[in-house]
Design a protein around this motif. Structure first.
Motif: not given
Length: 129
Positions: A42-43, A50-52, A73-75, A83-88
């Motif tokens: 996938a990557m 960046e950083g995901s 994936f994490s953003v 902080a931000g929970g599922l939004n991350n």
């Protein structure tokens, strides 16, 4: 960007044997033993930012000329515990066309190799070390 349907280049299995083969490959690649390789694939196939970091990968579909991965994936390197929970975190479909991913292995034209050979070449090319 989220791909809600199969890509325009998608070709369905054209025989019962191919359909069975595609299902077998999909089930195999969705197993825990292949998760590291599938994250690597996938990557390699898509830049998530960046950083995901790719968390999980599931094969959504396999066909004679490609497959579609469903990638969580994490953003920006953040996860749901930050902080931000599922939004991350985000989920997207990543289409992989075999002949575009196999450029270094010779010419991967449809019909020259079996579906299994195409998938094995691409998955085994991922360096998980």
């Amino acid at each position: 960007p989220f791909v809600s349907s199969l890509p325009e280049w998608w070709v369905p299995a054209n025989s019962a044997e191919d359909s069975t083969e595609c299902d077998l490959i999909q089930n195999l690649l969705n197993g825990d033993d292949f998760q590291d390789m599938m994250r690597g694939l996938a990557m390699r196939a898509h830049y998530f930012g960046e950083g995901s970091m790719v968390q999980t990968v599931r094969v959504k579909a396999v066909g004679p000329v490609g497959m579609v991965l469903k990638v969580q994936f994490s953003v920006g390197g953040r996860t749901w515990v930050d902080a931000g929970g599922l939004n991350n975190e985000d989920v997207m479909d990543v289409p992989i066309k075999f002949d575009e991913m196999s450029t270094g292995f010779g010419h991967g034209h449809y019909g020259e190799r079996s579906i299994r050979e195409q998938v094995l070449m691409i998955v085994s090319s991922v360096n998980t070390a």
